[in-house]
Design an enzyme around this catalytic site. Structure first.
Site, PDB file in Angstrom:
ATOM      1  N   ASN A 111       0.871  -1.177   0.000  1.00 12.09           N
ATOM      2  CA  ASN A 111       0.000   0.000   0.000  1.00 12.09           C
ATOM      3  C   ASN A 111       0.908   1.227   0.000  1.00 12.09           C
ATOM      4  O   ASN A 111       1.521   1.541   1.014  1.00 12.09           O
ATOM      5  CB  ASN A 111      -0.880  -0.060   1.264  1.00 12.09           C
ATOM      6  CG  ASN A 111      -1.676   1.203   1.477  1.00 12.09           C
ATOM      7  OD1 ASN A 111      -1.749   2.069   0.604  1.00 12.09           O
ATOM      8  ND2 ASN A 111      -2.287   1.314   2.658  1.00 12.09           N
ATOM      9  N   LYS A 170       0.172   4.292  -0.246  1.00  7.16           N
ATOM     10  CA  LYS A 170      -0.432   5.475   0.386  1.00  7.16           C
ATOM     11  C   LYS A 170      -0.224   6.729  -0.470  1.00  7.16           C
ATOM     12  O   LYS A 170      -0.219   6.630  -1.693  1.00  7.16           O
ATOM     13  CB  LYS A 170       0.098   5.639   1.817  1.00  7.16           C
ATOM     14  CG  LYS A 170      -0.110   4.344   2.626  1.00  7.16           C
ATOM     15  CD  LYS A 170       0.102   4.507   4.101  1.00  7.16           C
ATOM     16  CE  LYS A 170      -0.139   3.173   4.787  1.00  7.16           C
ATOM     17  NZ  LYS A 170      -0.003   3.236   6.232  1.00  7.16           N
ATOM     18  N   GLU A 186      -6.717   4.492   8.136  1.00  8.01           N
ATOM     19  CA  GLU A 186      -6.537   5.921   7.857  1.00  8.01           C
ATOM     20  C   GLU A 186      -7.811   6.516   7.253  1.00  8.01           C
ATOM     21  O   GLU A 186      -8.126   7.683   7.469  1.00  8.01           O
ATOM     22  CB  GLU A 186      -5.319   6.130   6.945  1.00  8.01           C
ATOM     23  CG  GLU A 186      -4.032   5.904   7.727  1.00  8.01           C
ATOM     24  CD  GLU A 186      -2.861   5.395   6.912  1.00  8.01           C
ATOM     25  OE1 GLU A 186      -2.883   5.477   5.678  1.00  8.01           O
ATOM     26  OE2 GLU A 186      -1.901   4.886   7.535  1.00  8.01           O
ATOM     27  N   GLU A 198      -5.160  -5.091  10.804  1.00  6.50           N
ATOM     28  CA  GLU A 198      -4.135  -4.076  11.003  1.00  6.50           C
ATOM     29  C   GLU A 198      -4.406  -3.325  12.310  1.00  6.50           C
ATOM     30  O   GLU A 198      -5.220  -2.385  12.337  1.00  6.50           O
ATOM     31  CB  GLU A 198      -4.147  -3.073   9.844  1.00  6.50           C
ATOM     32  CG  GLU A 198      -3.863  -3.709   8.493  1.00  6.50           C
ATOM     33  CD  GLU A 198      -3.353  -2.677   7.492  1.00  6.50           C
ATOM     34  OE1 GLU A 198      -2.260  -2.875   6.968  1.00  6.50           O
ATOM     35  OE2 GLU A 198      -4.044  -1.675   7.270  1.00  6.50           O
ATOM     36  N   GLY A 220       2.662   2.143  10.831  1.00  6.99           N
ATOM     37  CA  GLY A 220       3.610   3.240  10.654  1.00  6.99           C
ATOM     38  C   GLY A 220       4.326   3.645  11.923  1.00  6.99           C
ATOM     39  O   GLY A 220       4.960   4.694  11.975  1.00  6.99           O
ATOM     40  N   SER A 274       3.619  -2.273  10.346  1.00  2.00           N
ATOM     41  CA  SER A 274       5.077  -2.333  10.500  1.00  2.00           C
ATOM     42  C   SER A 274       5.678  -3.686  10.103  1.00  2.00           C
ATOM     43  O   SER A 274       6.598  -4.172  10.762  1.00  2.00           O
ATOM     44  CB  SER A 274       5.486  -1.930  11.916  1.00  2.00           C
ATOM     45  OG  SER A 274       5.057  -0.605  12.187  1.00  2.00           O
TER      46      SER A 274
HETATM   47  P1  PGA Z   1       2.920   0.180   7.733  1.00 11.99           P
HETATM   48  O1  PGA Z   1       1.447   0.373   7.117  1.00 11.99           O
HETATM   49  O2  PGA Z   1       3.475  -1.082   7.108  1.00 11.99           O
HETATM   50  O3  PGA Z   1       3.677   1.409   7.284  1.00 11.99           O
HETATM   51  O4  PGA Z   1       2.788   0.067   9.196  1.00 11.99           O
HETATM   52  C1  PGA Z   1       0.577  -0.711   6.928  1.00 11.99           C
HETATM   53  C2  PGA Z   1      -0.705  -0.225   6.334  1.00 11.99           C
HETATM   54  O5  PGA Z   1      -1.162   0.858   6.710  1.00 11.99           O
HETATM   55  O6  PGA Z   1      -1.318  -0.888   5.476  1.00 11.99           O
END
Ligand code: PGA
Length: 251
Positions: free
Chosen positions: A9, A11, A96, A166, A172, A212
């Site tokens: 992803n 983003k 998000e 998640e 993040g 993460s």
């Molecule tokens: P991250 O994000 O790997 O940066 O923690 C995962 C996600 O939001 O799908």
């Protein structure tokens, strides 16, 4: 042998040229990878990345979509537009979107059904905040997000539905759920899916872990019985970190 579903992803990162460069690199470096792979660039790069992915087995994903096929929806992107660009899957209900843009379970459910109606695959994201977890509400939050997100979804289309667990506190932040903890929550989600669709259907559903995920922890997470893949954010933005996650079996 189990085939894992590893999705990136991206983003709100990558201009068109940056996206094309990363996608081209991934096509080369993952051509020998046996897992199911998806990348979800931002909307603006979908068309260019779609060209890059032609002839490869990497699935083009979108990060969101509008709740209607067309109409007066300023700023939204329709399922028909995504399909037109060769998009095969869409991420819905990302935390998000839920928390920063206040998307409700009902809105997410509308999008899930619309995407499935048009033949797309769906990754439905679920997950609790730290406050919800610490308040003992983990199970009720996940049960609600699963039941509401999948309301009205027929079992005949479940082969196009992936669940991504998640935990919001792990996204993040560099904090990952331990493989044991993630596996236990995945088992709980599978139990809820069994209540909704029966044991056999639930057993066959793919549940990704997200939050993460990095090259250093991917293999330990994937080793768990209830973890069937990963939804990767930050570490999907570079081939150096996404390729070893997709090739976790080699680590
Ligand atoms: P991250 O994000 O790997 O940066 O923690 C995962 C996600 O939001 O799908």
């Amino acid at each position: 042998m189990k085939r894992y579903f590893i999705a990136g992803n991206w983003k709100m990162y990558k201009t068109v040229s940056e996206a094309v460069a990363l996608a081209s690199d991934l096509v080369k470096k993952l051509s020998d990878c046996g897992e199911k792979i998806m990348i979800a660039p931002p909307f603006t790069a979908l068309q260019a990345v779609s060209e890059v992915l032609k002839g490869s087995s990497i699935i083009l994903g979108a990060q969101n979509m509008g709740p209607e096929e067309s109409g007066a929806h300023t700023g939204e992107v329709s399922v028909l537009m995504l399909k037109d660009l060769g998009v095969g899957a869409v991420i819905l209900g990302h935390s998000e979107r839920r928390h920063n843009y206040l998307e409700s379970d009902a809105l997410i459910n509308t999008k899930v059904k619309l995407a499935l109606k048009h033949g797309l695959e769906v990754i439905l994201c679920v997950g609790e905040t730290l406050e919800e977890r610490e308040g003992g509400r983990l199970e009720s939050v996940l049960r609600g997000q699963l039941a509401e997100g999948l309301r009205g979804v027929e079992s005949s289309v479940l082969d196009r539905v992936t669940i991504a667990y998640e935990p919001v506190w792990a996204i993040g932040t560099g904090k990952t759920a331990t493989p044991e903890d993630a596996d236990a929550v995945h088992a709980f989600c599978r139990g809820v899916l069994a209540e909704l669709y029966g044991k056999e259907a639930a057993k066959n559903m793919v549940i990704q872990y997200g939050g993460s995920v990095k090259p250093e922890n991917a293999a330990a997470l994937m080793a768990k019985a209830n973890i069937d893949g990963a939804l990767v954010g930050g570490a999907s933005l570079k081939a150096e970190s996404f390729v070893p996650i997709a090739k976790f079996r080699e680590s």
